[in-house]
Design a protein around this motif. Structure first.
Motif, PDB file in Angstrom:
ATOM      1  N   MET A   1     -18.989  10.783 -58.995  1.00  0.00           N
ATOM      2  CA  MET A   1     -18.873   9.642 -59.875  1.00  0.00           C
ATOM      3  C   MET A   1     -17.650   8.837 -59.438  1.00  0.00           C
ATOM      4  N   ASP A   2     -17.858   7.558 -59.215  1.00  0.00           N
ATOM      5  CA  ASP A   2     -16.753   6.672 -58.863  1.00  0.00           C
ATOM      6  C   ASP A   2     -16.322   5.931 -60.126  1.00  0.00           C
ATOM      7  N   ILE A   3     -15.046   6.023 -60.477  1.00  0.00           N
ATOM      8  CA  ILE A   3     -14.517   5.401 -61.690  1.00  0.00           C
ATOM      9  C   ILE A   3     -13.448   4.401 -61.268  1.00  0.00           C
ATOM     10  N   ARG A   4     -13.651   3.141 -61.671  1.00  0.00           N
ATOM     11  CA  ARG A   4     -12.753   2.073 -61.246  1.00  0.00           C
ATOM     12  C   ARG A   4     -12.190   1.343 -62.465  1.00  0.00           C
ATOM     13  N   PRO A   5     -10.842   1.313 -62.611  1.00  0.00           N
ATOM     14  CA  PRO A   5     -10.268   0.542 -63.715  1.00  0.00           C
ATOM     15  C   PRO A   5     -10.498  -0.953 -63.502  1.00  0.00           C
ATOM     16  N   LEU A   6     -10.704  -1.661 -64.596  1.00  0.00           N
ATOM     17  CA  LEU A   6     -10.930  -3.099 -64.537  1.00  0.00           C
ATOM     18  C   LEU A   6      -9.682  -3.849 -65.003  1.00  0.00           C
ATOM     19  N   ALA A   7      -9.742  -5.150 -65.008  1.00  0.00           N
ATOM     20  CA  ALA A   7      -8.566  -5.989 -65.251  1.00  0.00           C
ATOM     21  C   ALA A   7      -7.954  -5.833 -66.637  1.00  0.00           C
ATOM     22  N   LEU A   8      -8.741  -5.503 -67.644  1.00  0.00           N
ATOM     23  CA  LEU A   8      -8.199  -5.317 -68.995  1.00  0.00           C
ATOM     24  C   LEU A   8      -8.004  -3.829 -69.248  1.00  0.00           C
ATOM     25  N   ASP A   9      -6.839  -3.466 -69.744  1.00  0.00           N
ATOM     26  CA  ASP A   9      -6.461  -2.064 -69.925  1.00  0.00           C
ATOM     27  C   ASP A   9      -7.460  -1.300 -70.786  1.00  0.00           C
ATOM     28  N   GLY A  10      -7.919  -0.188 -70.266  1.00  0.00           N
ATOM     29  CA  GLY A  10      -8.844   0.684 -70.982  1.00  0.00           C
ATOM     30  C   GLY A  10     -10.290   0.532 -70.560  1.00  0.00           C
ATOM     31  N   LEU A  11     -10.615  -0.546 -69.837  1.00  0.00           N
ATOM     32  CA  LEU A  11     -11.983  -0.769 -69.368  1.00  0.00           C
ATOM     33  C   LEU A  11     -12.169  -0.147 -67.991  1.00  0.00           C
ATOM     34  N   TYR A  12     -13.342   0.465 -67.786  1.00  0.00           N
ATOM     35  CA  TYR A  12     -13.651   1.093 -66.507  1.00  0.00           C
ATOM     36  C   TYR A  12     -15.098   0.814 -66.132  1.00  0.00           C
ATOM     37  N   GLU A  13     -15.316   0.539 -64.855  1.00  0.00           N
ATOM     38  CA  GLU A  13     -16.666   0.530 -64.323  1.00  0.00           C
ATOM     39  C   GLU A  13     -16.916   1.906 -63.723  1.00  0.00           C
ATOM     40  N   ILE A  14     -18.034   2.487 -64.065  1.00  0.00           N
ATOM     41  CA  ILE A  14     -18.376   3.836 -63.613  1.00  0.00           C
ATOM     42  C   ILE A  14     -19.650   3.752 -62.783  1.00  0.00           C
ATOM     43  N   GLN A  15     -19.574   4.329 -61.600  1.00  0.00           N
ATOM     44  CA  GLN A  15     -20.715   4.316 -60.688  1.00  0.00           C
ATOM     45  C   GLN A  15     -21.139   5.757 -60.415  1.00  0.00           C
TER      46      GLN A  15
END
Length: 187
Positions: free
Chosen positions: A1-15
């Motif tokens: 699972m690839d987990i990437r933080p996004l620009a707003l704190d607490g948001l993540y895109e999960i692949q």
């Protein structure tokens, strides 16, 4: 699972990874330990899904206030959506800012949204099935909504060639300028 933080704190895109062969693929779409290893403490208690049959269907921007605030893990099972979140945590440095991300069944990506964000999406094609896990039950007395096309938020929704198809509730949602956040902390 690839987990990437996004620009707003607490948001993540999960692949999630997909393991495919001539039959199709297999994928682990939720793995609590993978999220925990990344510092995401998410204990879902319920799975929800929504089917939107029309192109340009818009749902949101919804949230639940404390004590029934919800974190969500969202994915497209069929179709593509433009998923949008707005930070409504009053003490957050990104209060009032929004982020949009395309989620698609083909790509298999997911969006993790902690409590303290308003959430909505627009369908980018007809017949979209969206699934999301939540960590608190639906509580009508705690639900709230912000206007999807609020000029103060300035969300850049995609032009899908048709007017947005909305519920009456979403059409009547309040403006951000009149919003008094029930989320006092940073999240």
């Amino acid at each position: 699972m690839d987990i990437r933080p996004l620009a707003l704190d607490g948001l993540y895109e999960i692949q999630p990874r997909r393991f495919g062969d001539s039959r199709g693929y297999f994928s682990e779409t939720f793995k609590r330990e993978a999220l925990r290893a990344y510092g995401i403490d998410f204990e879902p208690i319920q799975d929800n899904e929504s089917l939107s049959s029309r192109l340009g269907t818009l749902r949101g921007l919804h949230f639940q206030a404390p004590p029934q605030a919800q974190a969500k893990l969202i994915r497209a099972v069929i179709g593509r959506i433009y998923d949008v979140v707005v930070d409504i945590r009053a003490a957050s440095p990104s209060y009032g800012q929004w982020l949009g991300l395309e989620l698609s069944a083909e790509q298999g990506n997911q969006l993790f949204v902690p409590a303290g964000f308003a959430h909505g999406f627009m369908t980018l094609e007809p017949r979209c099935l969206i699934a999301y896990k939540v960590d608190a039950p639906y509580a009508p007395q705690c639900e709230g909504a912000l206007r999807w096309a609020d000029p103060d938020l300035g969300i850049e929704w995609p032009d899908v060639g048709t007017p947005a198809h909305l519920s009456d509730k979403d059409r009547q949602a309040g403006y951000f300028a009149d919003f008094d956040s029930p989320f006092s902390g940073e999240g």
